[in-house]
Each structure stands twice: as structure tokens, then as C-alpha cells.
Write an enzyme that holds these catalytic residues in place. Sequence first.
Site, short mmCIF file in Angstrom:
data_model
loop_
_atom_site.label_atom_id
_atom_site.label_comp_id
_atom_site.label_asym_id
_atom_site.label_seq_id
_atom_site.Cartn_x
_atom_site.Cartn_y
_atom_site.Cartn_z
N CYS A 77 -2.20 -29.37 -14.55
CA CYS A 77 -2.89 -28.59 -13.52
C CYS A 77 -2.29 -27.20 -13.41
O CYS A 77 -1.07 -27.04 -13.38
CB CYS A 77 -2.76 -29.28 -12.16
SG CYS A 77 -3.50 -30.92 -12.17
N ALA A 111 17.83 -33.35 -28.06
CA ALA A 111 18.98 -33.90 -27.32
C ALA A 111 18.66 -34.20 -25.86
O ALA A 111 19.12 -35.20 -25.30
CB ALA A 111 20.16 -32.91 -27.39
N GLY A 129 13.16 -29.93 -29.82
CA GLY A 129 12.22 -30.79 -30.53
C GLY A 129 11.04 -29.96 -31.02
O GLY A 129 10.52 -30.20 -32.11
N THR A 130 10.64 -29.00 -30.24
CA THR A 130 9.53 -28.12 -30.62
C THR A 130 9.84 -27.40 -31.93
O THR A 130 9.02 -27.37 -32.86
CB THR A 130 9.27 -27.08 -29.51
OG1 THR A 130 8.92 -27.78 -28.31
CG2 THR A 130 8.18 -26.11 -29.89
N1 PLP Z 1 7.71 -33.98 -29.12
C1 PLP Z 1 7.55 -34.85 -28.12
C2 PLP Z 1 6.91 -36.18 -28.40
C3 PLP Z 1 7.96 -34.52 -26.83
O1 PLP Z 1 7.78 -35.37 -25.83
C4 PLP Z 1 8.52 -33.25 -26.61
C5 PLP Z 1 8.90 -32.82 -25.25
O2 PLP Z 1 8.39 -33.29 -24.26
C6 PLP Z 1 8.69 -32.38 -27.70
C7 PLP Z 1 8.27 -32.79 -28.93
C8 PLP Z 1 9.33 -31.04 -27.53
O3 PLP Z 1 10.72 -31.18 -27.36
P1 PLP Z 1 11.57 -30.00 -26.68
O4 PLP Z 1 11.33 -30.09 -25.22
O5 PLP Z 1 12.99 -30.30 -27.05
O6 PLP Z 1 11.08 -28.73 -27.27
#
Ligand code: PLP
Length: 392
Positions: free
Chosen positions: A335, A209, A82-83
Site C-alpha cells: 500500500c 544475513a 540478497g538483492t
Molecule cells: N529474496 C527474497 C526471497 C527475499 O525475501 C528478500 C528480502 O525480503 C530478498 C531477496 C532481498 O534481500 P535483501 O533484503 O537482503 O536485499
Amino acid sequence: MGAVIEFNRQQTRSVYLDANATTPLLGEVFDAMTPWYLTRLANASSSHTRGREARDAAELARCEVAGLIGAEAGEIVFTSSGTESDNLAIFGTVVDRGAHIITARIEHHAVLYAVERLQQRLGCAVTYLSPDETGAVNPEQVRCALRRNTRLISIMTANNETGVLQPVEEIGRIAREHGILLHTDAVQAAGKVPIDVNQLGCDLLSLSAHKMHGPQGVGALFVRNGLRLDPMLVGGGHETGRRAGTENIAGIVGFGAAAKIARRGFDDGSIRKIKKLRDELESSLLREVERAGINGARARRVPNTANIWLEGAEGGRLIQVLDKVGVAVSGGSACSAGSCVPSHVLLAMGLSPARASASVRFSLSKQTTMEDVDFAIWQVAEAMEQLRAASV
Ligand code: PLP
């Protein structure tokens, strides 16, 4: 229910209520992936039969992921997370010096740090919208923030800490009226609420995923047909030139299987069950523990997330106590090295630092059971009694 009296002190249990951090693979997903590690793996760019089969498997998964969000298969770019999807959406579309971006203070750091980098490197101007006390931004704030050179609006579909859904559809209408690109981070919404990219009116949408019982290390970015994306990774012509790097076939197949199951969840009762358990958790906790409240209670939220403030739980103390008895949750503060920084999301909603740091996120998955919830309620009630007794 009567949970609080059903357990005795000797009873142990491992209860995972941190699904917004990651979700375990479902058996069906694991089974779909296994052959692509053990016997069938090939490079999807190879021209032999095995290569072609790997390519076909990835294309099938692409259709499943597209189907989950009402997109066309060709509009899905597989990434590593997602990042990466958030980064690609932002770095791939904002390339002009001095362009203006609108985003929100409650976004994930994958969005916030990406726009910060564009401020530093391209001199971009960024407007950060604040949510109201319910945790949602107001679409009219977006309209007011528009500038002649606004290039991108990036507002998440659901917040990872509170589960609060943002008015993306209304923002999509404003973006369209003004011909501005809209990106939405749907990492925490996909599979929990129905999503249709055409209804939302977004141009880019991020997925991951492992937040929907698929494997870690695989993400996807929806890129609307016709939108030119400047790739971050260059090399081979993978993903139609939008993301170079040999495809993670087993991971992609797992993502496809997870997307298929997620889509089914809206009809087979599993999402309804999660919501029932979450609602039970919230109402029982508020009944059992005085001086507690739900953050974002008045907003529309995804069905699996409860962010609860409990006076006396400051600084991760409740999380540590729960961890010792087998209940995994996460907190309203990050933390490290003995100091805690309250969550930027809860602070942006107007919570005091003390209240933010006394907040705990419970996030449920398809594997959460009523027994898990009952056990957690009992343990939280016990732990809060201990913590409060120790502080007087
Ligand atoms: N965006 C949101 C809203 C998330 O909650 C997260 C992960 O916690 C990410 C992006 C990043 O996803 P990933 O862990 O697959 O990099």
C-alpha cells in the site's frame, strides 16, 4: 494454551512477527561484530598485521557461511544484500543477446526486475512459470519450457510471503540433464531448512544475513567452482575479482556468526520450537476467527511463516489495527498513497484480489515466545471482531 482469555485490555506488549522482513541481531552475533567496529577494524586488502587479521576474520566467516549450505569457502562471494546476490547471479551469467531464461511469477522482485531488465536491454526471452494453488511450481513445467538457447533457470528455494518450498532439487536434476545453469534464491530458506548445494544441484544460490539474525547490508552468492561470473561491480580485485569494493568486515563477521548459529538451530531445538509456535498460531487463529484460511497450507513450507487470509481484513486494515496494539506483521498487499496493490505471489497462486488483500503474513524468529504468539492471537481475534462489526 487458553491464550485468548489470559490477557486483559490494559496489557501492552511489543510483538514482532515480521521476521521475513528482517530479524533482530542475536547477542552472540553483536558480540562477534563489535571489536571489528571498535578496535580491530582494518582494510582486508592492507598488507600489515591488522589487515591480515581482518582478512582472516572474513575467511573464517566465509567458511561458516559455506558450511551452512554445504559449499566450499571459495565458492562464496560476499555482497551487500540478497538483492545484490540475485542481481549478480542473473546479470553475471546471462550476457548473450536473446538468451532464454526460465523463472517463476512468485519470485522476489530482486529476480523479477533483473530478468525484466535483461528482456529490455539484451532482448532476452523469459518464461514465467505459474505455481499451482498450493504455491509451488511443478518441475515438469520447467522441462516443458526448455529451449535450445535456455541459459538460466532461476527458481527460489522458499517463498518470502507464503513460506512455500519449491522443488529445487528436482529442477536441479532437469537443469543438469540439459547443461543449463540453475540459480536459487535461498534468502528465506537458509537457516530455516537444511540446504546442501550439491543435493539441490544448483550453480548459484543467494543468501542474506539479516534474514537469519545477522546484520543488514550483507549478503552472499554461492558460485559453483569453475563457473565464470561477469562481475557487476568493477574496481579492486576484491572477492577474487567477482565483486569489487572494500569488504564490510564487521558485517561479514556477523554473517559468519549468524550462519554458525543457524546451523546449530537444526540440532538444538530452536527450529523445532519456531515450528511449534507457528503451528499453534495457525490452529488457534483458525479456531478463534471464522472465515479464515491458510494460504499454501497444502504445500511443504519453511517452519516460521504463516500466511493467513481473514475475511474483512482487506487493504491492510488488520495490519493497522494490530500495529496500534503493538503487533508487527505484514500484508498481502503493498500500500502506498492510499491505494493497495495485491501481492503478485498470492495472485499468481490464484487467489482473488480481495482475498489476497485480506491476507496477513506472520513470520516468527528465534526470539518469538509463546507469550508473543498468545498475545497476537488474542489481538487478531479482537481486531477481527471490531473490523467485522464496523463493516455491517
Ligand atoms: N529474496 C527474497 C526471497 C527475499 O525475501 C528478500 C528480502 O525480503 C530478498 C531477496 C532481498 O534481500 P535483501 O533484503 O537482503 O536485499
